[in-house]
Design a protein around this motif. Sequence first.
Motif, PDB file in Angstrom:
ATOM      1  N   PHE A 103      42.106  42.026  37.370  1.00  0.00           N
ATOM      2  CA  PHE A 103      41.890  41.395  38.675  1.00  0.00           C
ATOM      3  C   PHE A 103      43.215  41.152  39.395  1.00  0.00           C
ATOM      4  CE2 PHE A 103      41.150  37.584  41.310  1.00  0.00           C
ATOM      5  CZ  PHE A 103      40.163  38.091  42.133  1.00  0.00           C
ATOM      6  N   ALA A 104      44.230  40.734  38.616  1.00  0.00           N
ATOM      7  CA  ALA A 104      45.543  40.454  39.221  1.00  0.00           C
ATOM      8  C   ALA A 104      46.134  41.710  39.846  1.00  0.00           C
ATOM      9  CB  ALA A 104      46.492  39.891  38.160  1.00  0.00           C
ATOM     10  N   LEU A 105      45.833  42.850  39.253  1.00  0.00           N
ATOM     11  CA  LEU A 105      46.353  44.114  39.799  1.00  0.00           C
ATOM     12  C   LEU A 105      45.502  44.600  40.958  1.00  0.00           C
ATOM     13  CD1 LEU A 105      47.161  45.836  36.403  1.00  0.00           C
ATOM     14  CD2 LEU A 105      48.820  44.946  38.057  1.00  0.00           C
ATOM     15  N   ASP A 106      44.186  44.368  40.841  1.00  0.00           N
ATOM     16  CA  ASP A 106      43.281  44.772  41.927  1.00  0.00           C
ATOM     17  C   ASP A 106      43.682  44.100  43.237  1.00  0.00           C
ATOM     18  OD1 ASP A 106      41.832  46.336  40.206  1.00  0.00           O
ATOM     19  OD2 ASP A 106      40.300  44.818  39.822  1.00  0.00           O
ATOM     20  N   VAL A 107      43.975  42.781  43.145  1.00  0.00           N
ATOM     21  CA  VAL A 107      44.242  42.059  44.405  1.00  0.00           C
ATOM     22  C   VAL A 107      45.551  42.491  45.043  1.00  0.00           C
ATOM     23  CG1 VAL A 107      42.855  40.018  43.867  1.00  0.00           C
ATOM     24  CG2 VAL A 107      45.265  40.039  43.240  1.00  0.00           C
ATOM     25  N   ILE A 108      46.446  43.089  44.271  1.00  0.00           N
ATOM     26  CA  ILE A 108      47.673  43.586  44.917  1.00  0.00           C
ATOM     27  C   ILE A 108      47.587  45.092  45.167  1.00  0.00           C
ATOM     28  CG2 ILE A 108      49.121  41.716  44.050  1.00  0.00           C
ATOM     29  CD1 ILE A 108      50.255  43.629  41.944  1.00  0.00           C
ATOM     30  N   GLY A 109      46.378  45.632  45.004  1.00  0.00           N
ATOM     31  CA  GLY A 109      46.126  46.994  45.452  1.00  0.00           C
ATOM     32  C   GLY A 109      46.640  48.097  44.544  1.00  0.00           C
TER      33      GLY A 109
END
Length: 294
Positions: A103-109
């Motif tokens: 999720f942490a990587l998803d939110v930074i694209g």
Amino acid sequence: MIVLDAVSKWYPSGIRPALSDVSAEIGAGEFVFLVGPSGSGKSTLLRLLLREERASSGQVVVAGQDVARIPDRRVPRLRRTVGCVFQDYRLLPNRTVAANVAFALDVIGRPRHVVRSIVPEALELVGLGEKAQSYPDELSGGEQQRVAIARAFVGRPRVLLADEPTGNLDPTTSIEIMHLLDAIHQAGTTVLMATHNAALVDAMRRRVLELSDGTLVRDEARGGYDTAPVPLAPSIPTQSGRELPWSPGAGGPSGAAGPAGVSGAVGASGTAGASGAAGVSGASGVPASRGAVG
Ligand SMILES: Nc1ncnc2c1ncn2[C@@H]1O[C@H](COP(=O)(O)OP(=O)(O)OP(=O)(O)O)[C@@H](O)[C@H]1O
């Protein structure tokens, strides 16, 4: 990496400032403890660095960015630079461990294929490779904090803020978490850790910033948790009142302690003497109790 210049913070309902005229600089790659009694302003200071709050006056600079001047749309970019770990882990309860980190990587694209490859690496780093498909409520507190650290670190932030990361953990688990944060520091990350854990601060002997009623009252290069107050004026010599049981400067860029002689400081945890077992051995000055890293 972090500059606080005459920073004050008033909350609207406050009868006194939560922070009052605080100035300090933290260089790239430093490990710094932030200590002080409950209500002294530690969390407020961390919230200013994350732009969760804005200073009432003074300037807060993180990685060259004046935090108050960052437009709202660019705050996510700041949060890529600054990872954060909290006392209460703040994991998403309905997502697996792997999904929490992803999720942490998803939110930074970050692209899906990158996420798929680096999430397992991050979980291995914190010793939780086998728990990737578990849910947070199936983990111990220490394991949940490891997930939170993996999530904070997976995007390789330049700064890691930790707000009382061992506050809900027993002494042995606290030491494991300390090793992990130290390993992250040894990898080049600037770490600022607010804590009430006197044993860890005393064992690590890193730079200590101490707040009292919102005022910075101590900035000590290799301090203990409650070393006798050291005047901030640089012309006055440090009087820590304690002898260092090892050579200053050994073991790390910020003068981290070697393990010998330090283990007694956290010996109450029952793990003293186990130094060297983990991949971060000799770096933290805290006895290693589980090979979580490396
Ligand atoms: N959202 C808020 N609104 C009003 N006052 C606040 C708010 N957050 C914190 N304060 C006040 O600001 C002061 C500093 O609080 P802060 O949480 O930063 O302290 P702390 O050192 O982190 O405490 P602890 O160790 O208990 O977490 C306290 O007097 C607190 O009551």
